[in-house]
Write an enzyme that holds these catalytic residues in place. Structure first.
Site, PDB file in Angstrom:
ATOM      1  N   ASN A   9      -0.070   5.377   2.427  1.00 23.01           N
ATOM      2  CA  ASN A   9      -1.555   4.357   2.480  1.00 23.01           C
ATOM      3  C   ASN A   9      -1.520   3.618   3.097  1.00 23.01           C
ATOM      4  OD1 ASN A   9      -3.201   2.513   0.931  1.00 23.01           O
ATOM      5  ND2 ASN A   9      -1.451   1.315  -0.008  1.00 23.01           N
ATOM      6  N   TRP A  10      -2.755   3.740   3.402  1.00 20.29           N
ATOM      7  CA  TRP A  10      -3.483   3.398   5.222  1.00 20.29           C
ATOM      8  C   TRP A  10      -4.508   2.089   4.610  1.00 20.29           C
ATOM      9  CZ3 TRP A  10      -4.740   9.174   6.950  1.00 20.29           C
ATOM     10  CH2 TRP A  10      -3.915   9.422   7.102  1.00 20.29           C
ATOM     11  N   HIS A 103      -1.952  -1.479  -7.542  1.00 19.42           N
ATOM     12  CA  HIS A 103      -1.220  -1.942  -6.121  1.00 19.42           C
ATOM     13  C   HIS A 103      -0.866  -3.746  -6.575  1.00 19.42           C
ATOM     14  CE1 HIS A 103       0.074  -3.075  -2.057  1.00 19.42           C
ATOM     15  NE2 HIS A 103       0.136  -1.519  -2.267  1.00 19.42           N
ATOM     16  N   GLU A 175       7.356  -0.876  -5.310  1.00 16.95           N
ATOM     17  CA  GLU A 175       6.717  -2.003  -4.091  1.00 16.95           C
ATOM     18  C   GLU A 175       7.657  -3.629  -4.263  1.00 16.95           C
ATOM     19  OE1 GLU A 175       4.606  -1.279  -0.752  1.00 16.95           O
ATOM     20  OE2 GLU A 175       3.155  -1.245  -2.515  1.00 16.95           O
ATOM     21  N   GLY A 181       4.618  -6.332   3.648  1.00 18.81           N
ATOM     22  CA  GLY A 181       3.457  -6.616   4.507  1.00 18.81           C
ATOM     23  C   GLY A 181       4.560  -8.070   5.389  1.00 18.81           C
TER      24      GLY A 181
END
Length: 260
Positions: A9-10, A103, A175, A181
């Site tokens: 996932n960019w 997400h 996640e 992050g």
């Protein structure tokens, strides 16, 4: 055993031109390393990079690898007056096979609700896209002991009324919100425990053969070459969802080599 999968996932980190260079570099290295094979590989660039990324993937087919294109989001209608949104029908037409749904960043920053996520999953499946459904707890929910309840609630609401046909696939990606992050991670056995909770919820929703054959369970959250093996050794973890590590060709090839 299911074929393992890596999902890159960019996000919104690189431009279209940078995406082309990064993807070409990764595929070039994968071609050189003939021993890297027998897993599925999904690239999720930003929206405006999808068409050029698909062209690069088509020109660089690699034996032993199933390489596919995924979108980072879609809308819950195929057509209409929805300025700025992206039709799942159009995503399928340009070659996408997967789409990220739910997400945590979209839930947090854009107010995406469980009802929206549910509608997106349904229309993605109707357009032969495999939804990658993201679930995870916040740090507060984890500390208060509400993690399992919150994740089961997310899964149940996301998949309410969602029917899976024999040919359709679904990916559940655990996640933790507080990990993404942050530079932090969780232990592999904790990820395994949560994936078992998710799997049990799926068994409550779908026949066991569907869960075994049509649904993959992956983990995402600061994966790198030092910890990936521990996660992949767990019984219920079929693959990984990678963010930052997939932006570094050298590191990403390391991950591919390990999963292979």
């Amino acid at each position: 055993m299911k074929q393992p999968i890596i999902i890159a996932n960019w996000k919104m980190n690189i431009s279209s031109k940078e995406t082309d260079f990064l993807l070409a570099d990764i595929l070039k290295e994968l071609k050189k390393n003939k021993s890297i094979k027998n897993f599925d590989l999904v690239f999720c660039p930003d929206l405006i990079s999808l068409i050029s990324a698909q062209n690069i993937i088509k020109k660089n087919k690699i034996g032993g690898l199933n390489i596919a294109l995924g979108a980072q989001n879609c809308f819950w209608e195929e057509r209409g007056s929805y300025t700025g949104e992206t039709s799942p029908l159009f995503l399928k037409q340009i070659g996408c096979q997967y789409v990220l749904v739910g997400h945590s960043e979209r839930r947090e920053y854009l107010g995406e609700t469980s009802e929206m996520i549910n509608k997106k999953i349904k229309i993605a499946l109707n357009n032969d896209l495999t939804p990658i459904v993201c679930v995870g707890e916040t740090f507060t929910e984890r500390q208060s002991g509400a993690r399992d309840y919150k994740i089961m609630e997310q899964v149940g609401q996301a998949l309410d009324g969602v029917k899976l046909k024999v040919h359709q696939k679904l990916i559940l990606a655990y996640e933790p919100v507080w990990v993404s992050g942050s530079g932090q991670t969780i232990l592999a056995d904790e990820a395994e425990y949560v994936n078992r909770v998710i799997k049990q919820k799926m068994i409550d929703l779908y026949p066991l053969p569907i869960v075994r054959n049509n649904i993959n369970f992956v983990y995402g959250g600061n994966i790198n070459h030092n910890n990936i093996k521990k996660f992949l050794e767990q019984d219920t973890i079929d693959g990984i969802l990678v963010g930052a590590a997939s932006l570094n060709p050298t590191e990403f090839i390391r991950l591919c080599r390990i999963i292979s």
